[in-house]
Enzyme design. Structure first.
Site, PDB file in Angstrom:
ATOM      1  N   HIS A 318       0.845  -1.195   0.000  1.00 28.08           N
ATOM      2  CA  HIS A 318       0.000   0.000   0.000  1.00 28.08           C
ATOM      3  C   HIS A 318       0.876   1.238   0.000  1.00 28.08           C
ATOM      4  CE1 HIS A 318      -3.225   2.810   1.037  1.00 28.08           C
ATOM      5  NE2 HIS A 318      -4.044   1.860   0.585  1.00 28.08           N
ATOM      6  N   ASP A 373      -8.122  -5.569  -1.151  1.00 33.80           N
ATOM      7  CA  ASP A 373      -8.427  -6.402  -2.319  1.00 33.80           C
ATOM      8  C   ASP A 373      -7.992  -7.854  -2.152  1.00 33.80           C
ATOM      9  OD1 ASP A 373      -9.492  -4.217  -3.799  1.00 33.80           O
ATOM     10  OD2 ASP A 373      -7.444  -3.501  -4.082  1.00 33.80           O
TER      11      ASP A 373
HETATM   12  N1  NMX Z   1       4.403  -7.185  -5.058  1.00 36.69           N
HETATM   13  C1  NMX Z   1       5.623  -6.985  -5.615  1.00 36.69           C
HETATM   14  N2  NMX Z   1       6.307  -5.834  -5.545  1.00 36.69           N
HETATM   15  C2  NMX Z   1       5.726  -4.840  -4.830  1.00 36.69           C
HETATM   16  C3  NMX Z   1       4.494  -4.982  -4.191  1.00 36.69           C
HETATM   17  C4  NMX Z   1       3.813  -6.210  -4.338  1.00 36.69           C
HETATM   18  N3  NMX Z   1       2.619  -6.434  -3.807  1.00 36.69           N
HETATM   19  N4  NMX Z   1       4.188  -3.822  -3.550  1.00 36.69           N
HETATM   20  C5  NMX Z   1       5.213  -2.968  -3.797  1.00 36.69           C
HETATM   21  N5  NMX Z   1       6.129  -3.587  -4.578  1.00 36.69           N
HETATM   22  C6  NMX Z   1       7.351  -3.019  -5.114  1.00 36.69           C
HETATM   23  C7  NMX Z   1       7.030  -1.781  -5.965  1.00 36.69           C
HETATM   24  O1  NMX Z   1       6.594  -2.170  -7.265  1.00 36.69           O
HETATM   25  C8  NMX Z   1       8.345  -1.043  -5.935  1.00 36.69           C
HETATM   26  O2  NMX Z   1       9.240  -1.709  -6.809  1.00 36.69           O
HETATM   27  P1  NMX Z   1      10.365  -0.911  -7.645  1.00 36.69           P
HETATM   28  O3  NMX Z   1      11.149  -0.122  -6.626  1.00 36.69           O
HETATM   29  O4  NMX Z   1      11.126  -2.000  -8.293  1.00 36.69           O
HETATM   30  O5  NMX Z   1       9.609  -0.029  -8.589  1.00 36.69           O
HETATM   31  C9  NMX Z   1       8.843  -1.297  -4.503  1.00 36.69           C
HETATM   32  O6  NMX Z   1       8.175  -2.509  -4.080  1.00 36.69           O
HETATM   33  C10 NMX Z   1       8.523  -0.184  -3.530  1.00 36.69           C
HETATM   34  O7  NMX Z   1       7.138   0.049  -3.557  1.00 36.69           O
HETATM   35  P2  NMX Z   1       6.362   0.646  -2.289  1.00 36.69           P
HETATM   36  O8  NMX Z   1       6.940   1.996  -2.010  1.00 36.69           O
HETATM   37  O9  NMX Z   1       6.364  -0.337  -1.177  1.00 36.69           O
HETATM   38  O10 NMX Z   1       4.874   0.735  -2.816  1.00 36.69           O
HETATM   39  P3  NMX Z   1       4.171   1.899  -3.664  1.00 36.69           P
HETATM   40  O11 NMX Z   1       3.660   2.919  -2.716  1.00 36.69           O
HETATM   41  O12 NMX Z   1       5.035   2.371  -4.773  1.00 36.69           O
HETATM   42  O13 NMX Z   1       2.964   1.110  -4.333  1.00 36.69           O
HETATM   43  C11 NMX Z   1       1.086  -0.308  -4.477  1.00 36.69           C
HETATM   44  C12 NMX Z   1       1.799   0.743  -3.634  1.00 36.69           C
HETATM   45  C13 NMX Z   1      -0.266  -0.590  -3.829  1.00 36.69           C
HETATM   46  C14 NMX Z   1       0.869   0.241  -5.874  1.00 36.69           C
HETATM   47  C15 NMX Z   1       1.949  -1.590  -4.506  1.00 36.69           C
HETATM   48  O14 NMX Z   1       2.116  -2.093  -3.207  1.00 36.69           O
HETATM   49  C16 NMX Z   1       1.397  -2.668  -5.410  1.00 36.69           C
HETATM   50  O15 NMX Z   1       1.628  -2.638  -6.620  1.00 36.69           O
HETATM   51  N6  NMX Z   1       0.604  -3.664  -4.836  1.00 36.69           N
HETATM   52  C17 NMX Z   1      -0.036  -4.670  -5.643  1.00 36.69           C
HETATM   53  C18 NMX Z   1      -1.278  -4.116  -6.314  1.00 36.69           C
HETATM   54  C19 NMX Z   1      -2.392  -3.889  -5.318  1.00 36.69           C
HETATM   55  O16 NMX Z   1      -2.697  -4.724  -4.495  1.00 36.69           O
HETATM   56  N7  NMX Z   1      -3.036  -2.712  -5.409  1.00 36.69           N
HETATM   57  C20 NMX Z   1      -4.219  -2.428  -4.598  1.00 36.69           C
HETATM   58  C21 NMX Z   1      -4.024  -1.272  -3.613  1.00 36.69           C
HETATM   59  C22 NMX Z   1      -5.313  -1.045  -2.843  1.00 36.69           C
HETATM   60  N8  NMX Z   1      -6.382  -0.518  -3.692  1.00 36.69           N
HETATM   61  O17 NMX Z   1      -7.464  -1.040  -3.719  1.00 36.69           O
HETATM   62  O18 NMX Z   1      -6.196   0.490  -4.377  1.00 36.69           O
HETATM   63  C1  MLT Z   2      -8.161   2.758  -1.634  1.00 38.28           C
HETATM   64  O1  MLT Z   2      -9.060   2.213  -1.006  1.00 38.28           O
HETATM   65  O2  MLT Z   2      -8.354   3.802  -2.266  1.00 38.28           O
HETATM   66  C2  MLT Z   2      -6.840   2.068  -1.721  1.00 38.28           C
HETATM   67  O3  MLT Z   2      -6.517   1.391  -0.551  1.00 38.28           O
HETATM   68  C3  MLT Z   2      -5.722   2.900  -2.273  1.00 38.28           C
HETATM   69  C4  MLT Z   2      -5.233   4.060  -1.467  1.00 38.28           C
HETATM   70  O4  MLT Z   2      -5.708   4.386  -0.394  1.00 38.28           O
HETATM   71  O5  MLT Z   2      -4.251   4.679  -1.964  1.00 38.28           O
END
Ligand code: NMX
Ligand code: MLT
Length: 440
Positions: A318, A373
């Site tokens: 997240h 999710d």
């Molecule tokens: N699996 C693999 N790699 C991950 C994941 C994960 N679940 N979460 C973060 N990373 C990676 C990210 O891609 C980044 O890689 P790089 O430096 O190579 O670009 C690194 O870890 C650092 O990322 P963070 O700072 O921890 O996370 P960030 O704030 O950039 O991203 C998300 C947050 C939610 C986009 C990320 O955790 C993600 O892609 N999760 C999987 C998708 C997901 O579940 N999204 C739903 C969020 C909730 N919603 O409903 O919106």
């Molecule tokens: C949301 O419910 O909007 C997600 O968890 C993503 C976020 O808060 O950035």
């Protein structure tokens, strides 16, 4: 004027006066500093907007007007014989900051019912798309077609005064929320049930009626919908769907245009589409491993394979949260109460035990814990809704409550056009050499 609207008017006028005083006395106080990395890396941690309906704590999770999810499950009114909160209640709370009574929620249900008629051209617009179109594309098309009904746009064209913006943002938002379940259910029935539409019922609450129009009868699914539509409603203002709705609204685009824009953001796999990605990923894992209930070791191997292919593990991580999402926990509690032996739910719990240490070991992921999710799809599959491409539409119907509530507040507080400053890397380089200034 109905009670909710006049209560909002009073509250927003009061807060508007308080904000004026706060800004007069403290307007030049700093609330943070921006580092160069933040400008390049998704603006994480920059506090740059005011959003009244909810507030996210990185350790505790979301609070709606100060109330956690378990507190809302206890305090918000329920359907007769039910134990989960009615989404009408959270909308009332977000709009007014006050917990609604049973009567307030009944009145809101009745108001939405009275506003719920969807014009025929909306269904025709959806029908113009191939059935194969993604449900989110069909849903947003329906929302855009509903825009013909915007009172905000009509009044603006006639020359609406600024002081009245909120009232028509309110009317549009209420009408849109009232109509969304029917539009969303139409998409589901069209795509997965040969277009056999189920007519709404006048005796049901907003979520109960949605469950009915989707074609899922029985109180347990209606209770799941009440919980689902409550907990997905809002996640403060910076998430993609809320921020997009807010940004577009700042241009005085009407609530239909704003909500459609927000939904296009929700349809991204790093945001709301992650709920379909989770179930797709689990189904693929089950198929590849040839078992419905993979062991912890098998899951660990599959996770490592996913990571080695340069993909994310959906449902984990997240941008703000640093602990298990309380929305995940609320769904797990629901599943343990109603379907403790369900093999897919057990797999979700097995993944919950297996994934965080693996993500943690990579050293770069800031939050290895599950988000909302990671659980929702398993609950839906349990009741027979296996069409995972549809899941983000359910998220969208719920998110309408938060983002449209936020939009009414933004117009109520007369927030101006949102327009942050951007710079180019050429500027940054010149600034680093002391040859130019930026940040102005
Ligand atoms: N699996 C693999 N790699 C991950 C994941 C994960 N679940 N979460 C973060 N990373 C990676 C990210 O891609 C980044 O890689 P790089 O430096 O190579 O670009 C690194 O870890 C650092 O990322 P963070 O700072 O921890 O996370 P960030 O704030 O950039 O991203 C998300 C947050 C939610 C986009 C990320 O955790 C993600 O892609 N999760 C999987 C998708 C997901 O579940 N999204 C739903 C969020 C909730 N919603 O409903 O919106
Ligand atoms: C949301 O419910 O909007 C997600 O968890 C993503 C976020 O808060 O950035």
């Amino acid at each position: 004027m109905e009670k909710l609207k006049s209560l909002f008017k009073t509250k927003s006028e009061q807060l508007g006066v308080e904000i004026k005083d706060i800004l007069k006395e403290h307007g030049n106080k700093k609330i943070g500093e921006v580092q160069l990395a933040q400008a390049y890396q998704g603006m994480r941690g920059i506090t740059g907007m005011i959003y009244e309906t909810s507030l996210l704590d990185s350790q505790e999770g979301i609070r709606f007007r100060g109330y956690s999810i378990p507190e809302l499950q206890e305090k918000l009114p329920k359907a007769p014989g039910g134990t989960e909160p009615l989404p009408e209640g959270i909308f009332y709370l977000m709009l007014t900051g006050e917990l609604p009574s049973e009567d307030d929620v009944k009145a809101l249900s009745a108001d939405w019912r009275a506003r719920s008629k969807v014009p025929a051209h909306v269904f025709k617009a959806i029908d113009a798309l191939p059935v194969s179109a993604h449900p989110m594309t069909q849903f947003v098309t329906g929302v855009m077609a509903l825009q013909t009904e915007s009172e905000f746009a009509k009044k603006y064209a006639e020359g609406m005064a600024k002081k009245d913006y909120w009232a028509f943002a309110y009317e549009d938002s209420m009408n849109l929320i009232a109509r969304l379940p029917q539009v969303a259910a139409y998409v589901y029935r069209r795509k997965y049930h040969g277009g056999k539409v189920i007519e709404p019922r006048a005796d049901l609450d907003w979520a109960g009626n949605f469950a009915h129009m989707l074609g899922f009868e029985g109180n347990k699914f209606a209770e799941l919908m009440r919980l689902y539509l409550t907990i997905h409603a809002d996640h403060e203002g910076g998430n993609v769907s809320a921020h997009t709705t807010h940004l577009v609204g700042s241009a005085l685009s009407d609530p239909y245009l704003c909500f459609a824009a927000g939904m296009n953001g929700l349809a991204g796999p790093l945001h709301g589409l992650a709920n379909q990605e989770v179930i797709k990923w689990i189904f693929e894992m089950q198929k590849e491993l040839g078992t419905e209930t993979p062991s912890g070791e098998q899951i660990a191997e599959y996770v490592k394979k996913t990571l080695s292919e340069g993909k994310v593990v959906p449902g984990y991580g997240h941008a703000v949260l640093r602990k298990t999402d309380p929305r995940f926990t609320a769904q797990m509690v629901f599943a343990k109460k109603h379907m403790a032996t369900d093999p897919l739910c057990q797999t979700v719990w097995n993944i919950f035990e297996t994934v965080p240490p693996i993500l943690q070991s990579l050293g770069k992921i800031k939050n290895p814990w599950p988000n909302v999710d990671a659980h929702s799809g398993a609950l839906l599959v349990h009741f027979g809704m296996k069409e995972y491409e549809y899941y983000t539409v359910l998220f969208g119907v719920s998110r309408a409550l938060g983002v449209l509530g936020g939009l009414i507040w933004s117009r109520g507080l007369s927030f101006p056009l949102e327009r942050p400053k951007s710079v180019t890397t050429a500027n940054v380089k010149a600034w680093l050499k002391g040859e130019d200034t930026i940040w102005e």
